[in-house]
Design a protein around this motif. Structure first.
Motif, short mmCIF file in Angstrom:
data_model
loop_
_atom_site.label_atom_id
_atom_site.label_comp_id
_atom_site.label_asym_id
_atom_site.label_seq_id
_atom_site.Cartn_x
_atom_site.Cartn_y
_atom_site.Cartn_z
N VAL A 119 79.60 77.47 9.95
CA VAL A 119 80.44 78.48 9.29
C VAL A 119 81.33 79.17 10.30
O VAL A 119 80.95 79.37 11.46
N ILE A 120 82.55 79.49 9.86
CA ILE A 120 83.47 80.35 10.60
C ILE A 120 83.56 81.65 9.81
O ILE A 120 84.00 81.66 8.66
N PHE A 121 83.14 82.75 10.42
CA PHE A 121 83.08 84.02 9.71
C PHE A 121 84.44 84.70 9.65
O PHE A 121 85.35 84.40 10.42
N ARG A 190 82.42 77.71 18.49
CA ARG A 190 80.98 77.81 18.23
C ARG A 190 80.59 76.99 17.00
O ARG A 190 79.55 76.31 16.99
N ALA A 191 81.41 77.04 15.96
CA ALA A 191 81.10 76.30 14.74
C ALA A 191 81.14 74.79 14.97
O ALA A 191 80.43 74.04 14.30
N LEU A 192 81.95 74.34 15.93
CA LEU A 192 82.09 72.91 16.18
C LEU A 192 81.13 72.39 17.24
O LEU A 192 81.12 71.19 17.54
N ALA A 193 80.32 73.27 17.82
CA ALA A 193 79.49 72.90 18.96
C ALA A 193 78.56 71.73 18.66
O ALA A 193 78.31 70.89 19.53
N GLU A 203 87.28 83.06 4.79
CA GLU A 203 88.48 83.87 5.04
C GLU A 203 88.75 83.98 6.54
O GLU A 203 88.80 85.09 7.09
N PRO A 204 88.94 82.87 7.24
CA PRO A 204 89.00 82.89 8.70
C PRO A 204 90.26 83.51 9.28
O PRO A 204 90.30 83.76 10.49
#
Length: 358
Positions: A119-121, A190-193, A203-204
Motif C-alpha cells: 500500500v501507498i498511504f 517502501r511499497a515496492l521493496a 489517494e497518493p
C-alpha cells in the motif's frame, strides 16, 4: 447482528466477471462488507452499525489500474484496508491469484501474501516514522521477510531509491529533511521493496501540490510498466482517475453504483451520481458547454441509509420505485458497463469527452 469473519461463507454476488478466464484476474472481491459498531449504554454494547462498506464486489485484471472514486466518507479507503486486512471484513470473500492458484485472503493467510500486496498511504507526512532513516524505512520490509544480509539490503534500497528518482545520499537522512513529494517517493519505494503484484494507492497525490502530483502520477505509471504492477487507485479527484485508470468503479454510501472502462464511463455515464461528479470537473475548453449539477441535501448517514436506492434523496431523476426498491448492479447489454439504477436505459446523461476532460 454479529461479526462474521472472512473465513465464513460469503453472500451471493453479482457475476460481473464470469466471462473472463480466471488467469486474467489478479484480485477478486465478492460481497465485501465492513460494519463498525455504534456503542451505547453503560456496558457499551452495540446499538447500531455504521455500514462503511456494504456488499461491494469487484475484480482487478493483472497489469491494469482500477480507479475507485467517490465522495469523502463513501468507503473507498475502508475497502482498500479490508483487501489488505488492515481492517477485518465483517463479511465477504477476497481471493488473490497467486501464481495461477486462487488463495483466499484471510487473517491466517495474509502474512504469506504481504509480499504480493502493498500500500501507498495518502499522507506522506504521517506514514513515515520520524525516528527512522530512509535506509531503515525501506529496508524494514526486506528484513521482516527474511533478508538478513545487510549488504544485500543496502543494495536493494539503493536500487529502489534510484527507481523513484532519489539517490544513495538520501539513505542516511530522516523524513523531516524531505519535501512532501520526496516523502511520497520514499513511501512508493517502501511499497515496492518486496516486488509486489498488487499495490493499493490510497489517494497518493491528494496531499501534494498540483505540480508535484503530475510528477508522482507519471512515476507510478513508469513503475507499473517497468515492474508489471497492478494498481487499485483510490481517489476523489476524477481528473486524476481519468489520467491513470483503465477501468473505474464509482462508490456512493458504501456501495458501487457504476463500473465501466474509463472511456465509456466518462463519455457515457449511466448513473445520476456519476453525472453529478462529472459536472464538477472544470473543462479547459471554452466551447464545451455543460450543466453544473448541485446535489441537494447532505450525504445520508451510513448508520441509517435510505431505503431503496441510497442516492434517491439527492437524485433529480427519482421516481416512486427508487424510494422502496434497491436497484441491482447489472449490465443488461453485456458490455461490461454495470449500473445500479432503475432507469439506466431511459436516462441520457451528460459526460465529458476524453480529449477535453484531461
Amino acid at each position: 447482528m454479529h461479526e462474521i469473519s472472512s473465513d465464513e461463507q460469503a453472500l451471493d454476488i453479482i457475476p460481473c466477471h464470469d466471462v473472463l478466464p480466471d488467469n486474467d484476474i489478479l484480485l477478486d472481491v465478492q460481497g465485501l462488507k465492513k460494519y463498525f459498531p455504534i456503542l451505547g449504554g453503560v456496558f457499551r454494547k452495540p446499538v447500531g452499525w455504521i455500514k462503511a462498506v456494504d456488499n461491494v464486489s469487484f475484480f482487478i485484471r493483472k497489469g491494469e489500474t482500477l480507479g475507485l472514486v467517490g465522495e469523502s466518507g463513501c468507503g473507498k479507503t475502508t475497502t482498500g484496508k479490508c483487501v489488505l486486512h488492515l481492517e477485518d471484513p465483517t463479511e465477504g470473500k477476497i481471493m488473490f491469484n497467486l501464481n495461477g492458484t486462487w488463495t483466499p485472503v484471510t487473517k491466517r493467510s495474509i502474512s504469506g501474501l504481504r509480499r504480493e500486496m502493498q500500500v501507498i498511504f495518502q499522507d506522506p507526512y504521517s506514514s513515515l516514522s520520524p525516528r527512522m532513516k530512509v535506509a531503515d524505512i525501506i529496508g524494514e520490509p526486506l528484513e521482516a521477510q527474511g533478508l538478513r544480509n545487510r549488504r544485500e539490503r543496502y543494495e536493494r534500497v539503493e536500487a529502489l531509491l534510484a527507481a523513484v528518482g532519489l539517490g544513495h545520499h538520501h539513505m542516511g537522512r530522516y523524513p523531516h529533511e524531505f519535501s512532501g513529494g520526496q516523502r511520497q517517493r520514499i513511501g512508493i519505494a517502501r511499497a515496492l521493496a518486496l516486488n509486489p503484484s498488487l499495490v493499493i494507492c490510497d489517494e497518493p497525490v491528494s496531499a501534494l501540490d498540483v505540480s508535484i502530483q503530475a510528477q508522482v502520477l507519471n512515476l507510478l505509471e513508469d513503475l507499473q510498466e517497468k515492474f508489471g504492477l497492478t494498481y487499485l487507485f483510490i481517489a476523489h479527484d476524477l481528473s486524476v482517475v481519468q489520467h491513470v485508470s483503465d477501468r473505474v468503479d464509482v462508490m456512493y454510501l458504501g456501495r458501487i453504483v457504476e463500473m465501466a472502462d474509463v472511456k465509456a464511463l466518462f463519455e457515457e455515464p449511466k448513473h445520476p451520481y456519476t453525472e453529478a461528479l462529472f459536472s464538477a470537473i472544470p473543462v479547459p475548453d471554452p466551447d464545451f458547454q455543460y450543466e453544473q449539477i448541485v446535489l441537494e441535501g447532505d450525504v445520508p448517514s451510513p448508520a441509517n441509509p435510505p431505503e431503496g436506492c441510497h442516492f434517491n434523496p439527492r437524485c433529480r431523476y427519482k421516481q416512486d420505485i427508487c424510494e422502496y426498491e434497491e436497484p441491482p448492479l447489472e449490465s443488461p447489454d453485456g458490455s461490461g458497463h454495470f449500473v445500479a439504477c432503475h432507469f439506466k436505459d431511459e436516462l441520457k446523461l451528460a459526460g465529458i469527452p476524453m480529449e477535453n476532460g484531461r
